[in-house]
Design an enzyme around this catalytic site. Structure first.
Site, PDB file in Angstrom:
ATOM      1  N   ASP A 111      47.503   0.645   5.980  1.00 60.62           N
ATOM      2  CA  ASP A 111      46.062   0.783   5.721  1.00 60.62           C
ATOM      3  C   ASP A 111      45.666  -0.103   4.548  1.00 60.62           C
ATOM      4  O   ASP A 111      46.512  -0.470   3.715  1.00 60.62           O
ATOM      5  CB  ASP A 111      45.726   2.242   5.372  1.00 60.62           C
ATOM      6  CG  ASP A 111      45.981   3.179   6.537  1.00 60.62           C
ATOM      7  OD1 ASP A 111      46.020   2.703   7.691  1.00 60.62           O
ATOM      8  OD2 ASP A 111      46.154   4.382   6.279  1.00 60.62           O
TER       9      ASP A 111
HETATM   10  N1  URA Z   1      50.512   6.159   7.390  1.00 58.22           N
HETATM   11  C1  URA Z   1      49.242   6.092   6.918  1.00 58.22           C
HETATM   12  O1  URA Z   1      48.514   7.069   6.930  1.00 58.22           O
HETATM   13  N2  URA Z   1      48.841   4.916   6.413  1.00 58.22           N
HETATM   14  C2  URA Z   1      49.614   3.816   6.337  1.00 58.22           C
HETATM   15  O2  URA Z   1      49.178   2.789   5.850  1.00 58.22           O
HETATM   16  C3  URA Z   1      50.930   3.904   6.844  1.00 58.22           C
HETATM   17  C4  URA Z   1      51.347   5.096   7.368  1.00 58.22           C
END
Ligand code: URA
Length: 250
Positions: A111
């Protein structure tokens, strides 16, 4: 004989792929007599060479051909795991131009606000091996969670929890590293290893037990461990040892 031993490619294609100029530019460089192959001056830019075995020099400087590039990025928050975007900065914006000629892409997504280990490569086969849902490649995250992560949460994660869309996760290993008292309540520092990669998975797993992730960092993917000496926002090529761990032999 190995595939590398048999490979022959057009010289101008090899050099333009490596960012030494367009074919038209390379034609001019050849005309100047500035390119040699195994010590002999090149006359025909379209000549075939074995880029792994022949000694190719431009203006006396030897080039080192390779097909694939493998980069470990310590992703900072604020950039997205994509190759292009009209509004946002992407992880490719962090790379030196010389790497872009290899057309690397991120192996999986973190993310925008997630930090940590991101592999960038143009090796589609390796990316597939690491991302295929059937391979269950483990990914380890460190996270800060608002509130107290309990033994019950650990037990629930080890059985699998139900996400907001009804999906039941595979068993995951949750470890509470510490619980600290902060001004606005307790903060749990945890480590979590999951064996799949659903969208926002870690955040949604904690949501399913009524908790919020406030900081997230990936530290491991399969056999590849984040090099903590790599400053956030910077990257380096994988070492031969790391490539071997991924089943790639240089
Ligand atoms: N899980 C999440 O919620 N975000 C990420 O970036 C990676 C795994």
């Amino acid at each position: 004989m190995s595939a590398k031993g048999r490979t022959t490619l057009r010289l101008d294609k090899v050099l333009s792929n490596m960012g030494y100029g367009s074919r038209a530019e390379l034609k001019k460089i050849v005309k100047r007599g500035a390119i040699t192959v195994n010590g002999s001056s090149v006359k025909d830019p379209a000549m075939h060479v074995n880029p792994y075995q022949d000694t190719i020099e431009i203006e006396g400087e030897q080039i080192h051909y390779r097909e694939f590039v493998y980069l470990m990025l310590h992703k900072p928050p604020g950039v997205i795991s994509a190759t292009e975007d009209i509004r946002e900065r992407t992880v490719l914006d962090l790379l030196d131009k010389s790497y872009l000629t290899y057309e690397p892409f991120p192996v999986g997504r973190l993310d925008k606000d997630t930090e940590g280990l991101l592999l960038l490569t143009n090796d589609g086969k390796l990316a597939h091996e690491l991302l295929s849902p059937r391979k269950h490649v483990p990914k380890t995250y460190e996270a800060h969670i608002a509130g107290k992560v309990s033994d019950e949460d650990v037990a629930l994660f080890s059985q699998g929890v139900t996400l907001d869309d009804g999906y039941v996760t595979l068993p995951a290993e949750l470890t509470v590293l510490s619980i600290e008292e902060r001004e606005n309540g307790p903060l749990s520092k945890i480590s979590l290893t999951i064996h799949e990669g659903k969208f926002h998975q870690v955040k949604r797993m904690f949501e399913s037990v009524g908790k919020k992730v406030i900081y997230l960092k990936r530290v491991r993917m399969g056999e590849l461990q984040l090099d903590e000496s790599l400053p956030i926002g910077s990257y380096r090529e994988l070492t031969n040892e790391e490539l071997a761990l991924l089943g790639k032999h240089s």
